[in-house]
Design a protein around this motif. Structure first.
Motif, PDB file in Angstrom:
ATOM      1  N   THR A  42       0.812  -1.227   0.000  1.00 28.38           N
ATOM      2  CA  THR A  42       0.000   0.000   0.000  1.00 28.38           C
ATOM      3  C   THR A  42       0.841   1.270   0.000  1.00 28.38           C
ATOM      4  OG1 THR A  42      -0.157  -0.053   2.418  1.00 28.38           O
ATOM      5  CG2 THR A  42      -1.932  -1.123   1.160  1.00 28.38           C
ATOM      6  N   SER A  43       2.154   1.149  -0.009  1.00 28.14           N
ATOM      7  CA  SER A  43       3.033   2.320   0.012  1.00 28.14           C
ATOM      8  C   SER A  43       3.332   2.803  -1.406  1.00 28.14           C
ATOM      9  CB  SER A  43       4.341   1.974   0.731  1.00 28.14           C
ATOM     10  OG  SER A  43       5.294   2.996   0.537  1.00 28.14           O
ATOM     11  N   GLY A  44       2.992   4.046  -1.683  1.00 26.71           N
ATOM     12  CA  GLY A  44       3.262   4.622  -2.998  1.00 26.71           C
ATOM     13  C   GLY A  44       4.751   4.728  -3.280  1.00 26.71           C
ATOM     14  N   GLY A  45       5.537   5.067  -2.271  1.00 25.41           N
ATOM     15  CA  GLY A  45       6.985   5.178  -2.437  1.00 25.41           C
ATOM     16  C   GLY A  45       7.618   3.836  -2.778  1.00 25.41           C
ATOM     17  N   ILE A  46       7.160   2.791  -2.114  1.00 22.62           N
ATOM     18  CA  ILE A  46       7.673   1.448  -2.393  1.00 22.62           C
ATOM     19  C   ILE A  46       7.252   1.012  -3.794  1.00 22.62           C
ATOM     20  CG2 ILE A  46       7.542  -0.989  -1.718  1.00 22.62           C
ATOM     21  CD1 ILE A  46       9.290   0.664   0.141  1.00 22.62           C
ATOM     22  N   ALA A  47       6.051   1.394  -4.209  1.00 18.29           N
ATOM     23  CA  ALA A  47       5.586   1.055  -5.566  1.00 18.29           C
ATOM     24  C   ALA A  47       6.484   1.706  -6.616  1.00 18.29           C
ATOM     25  CB  ALA A  47       4.138   1.497  -5.749  1.00 18.29           C
ATOM     26  N   VAL A  48       6.827   2.970  -6.405  1.00 21.10           N
ATOM     27  CA  VAL A  48       7.722   3.670  -7.332  1.00 21.10           C
ATOM     28  C   VAL A  48       9.093   2.997  -7.330  1.00 21.10           C
ATOM     29  CG1 VAL A  48       8.941   5.841  -7.758  1.00 21.10           C
ATOM     30  CG2 VAL A  48       6.503   5.872  -7.213  1.00 21.10           C
ATOM     31  N   ALA A  49       9.591   2.640  -6.147  1.00 25.90           N
ATOM     32  CA  ALA A  49      10.894   1.970  -6.048  1.00 25.90           C
ATOM     33  C   ALA A  49      10.861   0.618  -6.754  1.00 25.90           C
ATOM     34  CB  ALA A  49      11.290   1.795  -4.582  1.00 25.90           C
ATOM     35  N   THR A  50       9.763  -0.106  -6.628  1.00 26.78           N
ATOM     36  CA  THR A  50       9.621  -1.409  -7.285  1.00 26.78           C
ATOM     37  C   THR A  50       9.759  -1.273  -8.795  1.00 26.78           C
ATOM     38  OG1 THR A  50       8.200  -2.258  -5.525  1.00 26.78           O
ATOM     39  CG2 THR A  50       8.032  -3.339  -7.667  1.00 26.78           C
ATOM     40  N   VAL A  51       9.028  -0.331  -9.375  1.00 22.35           N
ATOM     41  CA  VAL A  51       9.073  -0.131 -10.824  1.00 22.35           C
ATOM     42  C   VAL A  51      10.455   0.380 -11.250  1.00 22.35           C
ATOM     43  CG1 VAL A  51       8.099   1.204 -12.737  1.00 22.35           C
ATOM     44  CG2 VAL A  51       6.587   0.152 -11.048  1.00 22.35           C
ATOM     45  N   ALA A  52      11.029   1.285 -10.464  1.00 19.52           N
ATOM     46  CA  ALA A  52      12.349   1.836 -10.800  1.00 19.52           C
ATOM     47  C   ALA A  52      13.428   0.752 -10.776  1.00 19.52           C
ATOM     48  CB  ALA A  52      12.711   2.964  -9.836  1.00 19.52           C
ATOM     49  N   ILE A  53      13.382  -0.119  -9.788  1.00 22.75           N
ATOM     50  CA  ILE A  53      14.364  -1.204  -9.692  1.00 22.75           C
ATOM     51  C   ILE A  53      14.249  -2.132 -10.908  1.00 22.75           C
ATOM     52  CG2 ILE A  53      14.897  -3.334  -8.412  1.00 22.75           C
ATOM     53  CD1 ILE A  53      14.278  -1.702  -5.843  1.00 22.75           C
ATOM     54  N   LEU A  54      13.022  -2.464 -11.277  1.00 25.06           N
ATOM     55  CA  LEU A  54      12.824  -3.340 -12.432  1.00 25.06           C
ATOM     56  C   LEU A  54      13.237  -2.664 -13.734  1.00 25.06           C
ATOM     57  CD1 LEU A  54       9.449  -4.930 -11.374  1.00 25.06           C
ATOM     58  CD2 LEU A  54      11.610  -6.145 -11.728  1.00 25.06           C
ATOM     59  N   ALA A  55      12.928  -1.384 -13.863  1.00 20.09           N
ATOM     60  CA  ALA A  55      13.321  -0.650 -15.075  1.00 20.09           C
ATOM     61  C   ALA A  55      14.846  -0.591 -15.189  1.00 20.09           C
ATOM     62  CB  ALA A  55      12.730   0.753 -15.063  1.00 20.09           C
ATOM     63  N   LEU A  56      15.526  -0.374 -14.078  1.00 16.95           N
ATOM     64  CA  LEU A  56      16.990  -0.341 -14.084  1.00 16.95           C
ATOM     65  C   LEU A  56      17.565  -1.711 -14.439  1.00 16.95           C
ATOM     66  CD1 LEU A  56      19.552   1.311 -13.587  1.00 16.95           C
ATOM     67  CD2 LEU A  56      19.436   0.596 -11.199  1.00 16.95           C
ATOM     68  N   GLY A  57      16.977  -2.775 -13.901  1.00 18.35           N
ATOM     69  CA  GLY A  57      17.444  -4.124 -14.228  1.00 18.35           C
ATOM     70  C   GLY A  57      17.285  -4.438 -15.708  1.00 18.35           C
ATOM     71  N   LEU A  58      16.141  -4.066 -16.287  1.00 15.58           N
ATOM     72  CA  LEU A  58      15.930  -4.293 -17.714  1.00 15.58           C
ATOM     73  C   LEU A  58      16.866  -3.424 -18.545  1.00 15.58           C
ATOM     74  CD1 LEU A  58      14.415  -5.620 -20.044  1.00 15.58           C
ATOM     75  CD2 LEU A  58      12.655  -3.843 -19.805  1.00 15.58           C
ATOM     76  N   GLN A  59      17.048  -2.193 -18.117  1.00  7.71           N
ATOM     77  CA  GLN A  59      17.948  -1.283 -18.833  1.00  7.71           C
ATOM     78  C   GLN A  59      19.366  -1.852 -18.873  1.00  7.71           C
ATOM     79  OE1 GLN A  59      20.398   0.854 -16.993  1.00  7.71           O
ATOM     80  NE2 GLN A  59      21.190   1.540 -18.942  1.00  7.71           N
ATOM     81  N   ARG A  60      19.822  -2.430 -17.772  1.00  8.65           N
ATOM     82  CA  ARG A  60      21.168  -3.025 -17.737  1.00  8.65           C
ATOM     83  C   ARG A  60      21.260  -4.212 -18.700  1.00  8.65           C
ATOM     84  NH1 ARG A  60      24.333  -0.118 -17.821  1.00  8.65           N
ATOM     85  NH2 ARG A  60      25.697  -1.875 -18.083  1.00  8.65           N
ATOM     86  N   ARG A  61      20.215  -5.028 -18.736  1.00  9.94           N
ATOM     87  CA  ARG A  61      20.236  -6.185 -19.638  1.00  9.94           C
ATOM     88  C   ARG A  61      20.255  -5.738 -21.095  1.00  9.94           C
ATOM     89  NH1 ARG A  61      22.251 -10.625 -19.032  1.00  9.94           N
ATOM     90  NH2 ARG A  61      20.866 -11.574 -20.535  1.00  9.94           N
ATOM     91  N   LEU A  62      19.490  -4.709 -21.414  1.00 12.13           N
ATOM     92  CA  LEU A  62      19.432  -4.247 -22.800  1.00 12.13           C
ATOM     93  C   LEU A  62      20.712  -3.523 -23.194  1.00 12.13           C
ATOM     94  CD1 LEU A  62      15.742  -3.046 -22.987  1.00 12.13           C
ATOM     95  CD2 LEU A  62      16.708  -5.244 -23.674  1.00 12.13           C
ATOM     96  N   SER A  63      21.339  -2.845 -22.256  1.00 13.22           N
ATOM     97  CA  SER A  63      22.604  -2.173 -22.539  1.00 13.22           C
ATOM     98  C   SER A  63      23.733  -3.173 -22.680  1.00 13.22           C
ATOM     99  CB  SER A  63      22.956  -1.188 -21.422  1.00 13.22           C
ATOM    100  OG  SER A  63      22.004  -0.166 -21.366  1.00 13.22           O
ATOM    101  N   ASP A  64      23.676  -4.253 -21.896  1.00 14.79           N
ATOM    102  CA  ASP A  64      24.728  -5.263 -21.934  1.00 14.79           C
ATOM    103  C   ASP A  64      24.791  -5.998 -23.252  1.00 14.79           C
ATOM    104  OD1 ASP A  64      25.623  -4.678 -19.453  1.00 14.79           O
ATOM    105  OD2 ASP A  64      24.705  -6.399 -18.457  1.00 14.79           O
ATOM    106  N   ALA A  65      23.700  -5.999 -24.010  1.00 12.05           N
ATOM    107  CA  ALA A  65      23.713  -6.709 -25.296  1.00 12.05           C
ATOM    108  C   ALA A  65      24.825  -6.187 -26.193  1.00 12.05           C
ATOM    109  CB  ALA A  65      22.362  -6.558 -25.986  1.00 12.05           C
ATOM    110  N   ALA A  66      25.113  -4.897 -26.126  1.00  7.30           N
ATOM    111  CA  ALA A  66      26.161  -4.315 -26.961  1.00  7.30           C
ATOM    112  C   ALA A  66      27.486  -4.194 -26.214  1.00  7.30           C
ATOM    113  CB  ALA A  66      25.724  -2.937 -27.455  1.00  7.30           C
ATOM    114  N   SER A  67      27.427  -3.888 -24.909  1.00  6.83           N
ATOM    115  CA  SER A  67      28.657  -3.599 -24.188  1.00  6.83           C
ATOM    116  C   SER A  67      29.294  -4.816 -23.539  1.00  6.83           C
ATOM    117  CB  SER A  67      28.391  -2.533 -23.113  1.00  6.83           C
ATOM    118  OG  SER A  67      27.452  -3.023 -22.175  1.00  6.83           O
ATOM    119  N   CYS A  68      28.545  -5.884 -23.331  1.00  3.07           N
ATOM    120  CA  CYS A  68      29.062  -7.079 -22.672  1.00  3.07           C
ATOM    121  C   CYS A  68      28.604  -8.311 -23.437  1.00  3.07           C
ATOM    122  CB  CYS A  68      28.520  -7.138 -21.252  1.00  3.07           C
ATOM    123  SG  CYS A  68      29.707  -6.856 -19.962  1.00  3.07           S
ATOM    124  N   PRO A  69      29.062  -8.535 -24.652  1.00  2.00           N
ATOM    125  CA  PRO A  69      28.546  -9.672 -25.417  1.00  2.00           C
ATOM    126  C   PRO A  69      28.959 -11.003 -24.788  1.00  2.00           C
ATOM    127  CG  PRO A  69      30.414  -8.699 -26.529  1.00  2.00           C
ATOM    128  CD  PRO A  69      30.099  -7.818 -25.342  1.00  2.00           C
TER     129      PRO A  69
END
Length: 161
Positions: free
Chosen positions: A125-152
């Motif tokens: 029920t915490s809005g701050g935790i909800a934002v953190a949840t989405v931000a953490i997942l977005a950062l994790g996906l961003q790292r995976r998509l960036s690694d495709a070129a930088s860490c083959p």
């Protein structure tokens, strides 16, 4: 008269390190050009992740109503988690080895899914935790998509070949 290059089925070179390159477009292009088996995995993992994140957000004390935004957070978190997990599916020609890429980044991306699920269940029920949840997942996906070129991924050749 302008000359346009012929269309190609090859992934365009949109490296995010080029001056003026649009990183978000690069990440979208990376997903768009995923091999078929990765897309099939995403089609299976995204609904499962959505249900898991929605379920984690419903563990409320008796008499507490879930916030209206809780459904949106659960769906968005599930889509991001499903895409992140799908990024580990091996591409064509790589056998059955999981596409790890850069080990520290791969571990952080996988851990982002588990950490976000924990946060979602710990305080649904915490809005701050909800934002953190989405931000953490977005950062994790961003790292995976960036690694495709930088860490083959490099595949090891058997000895004697």
């Amino acid at each position: 008269m302008e000359s346009h290059p012929a269309p190609t089925d090859q992934h365009p070179d949109t490296s995010p390190t080029e001056p003026g390159a649009n990183r978000a477009q690069h990440w979208l292009d990376t997903i768009r050009w995923w091999p078929r088996r990765r897309w099939l995995a995403a089609l299976a993992l995204i609904p499962a992740a959505v249900v898991t994140f929605l379920w984690a957000g419903l563990d409320l004390p008796t008499g507490t109503t879930p916030p209206a935004w809780g459904w949106a957070v659960g769906v968005l978190a599930g889509v991001l988690a499903g895409l992140t997990l799908s990024s580990y599916v091996p591409g064509p020609g790589s056998g059955h080895l999981i596409e790890v890429g850069c080990s520290p980044c791969a571990l952080a991306s996988a851990a982002s899914v588990a950490g976000a699920l924990y946060l979602r269940g710990a305080s649904p029920t915490s809005g701050g935790i909800a934002v953190a949840t989405v931000a953490i997942l977005a950062l994790g996906l961003q790292r995976r998509l960036s690694d495709a070129a930088s860490c083959p991924v490099t595949t090891r050749q058997p000895h004697g070949s």
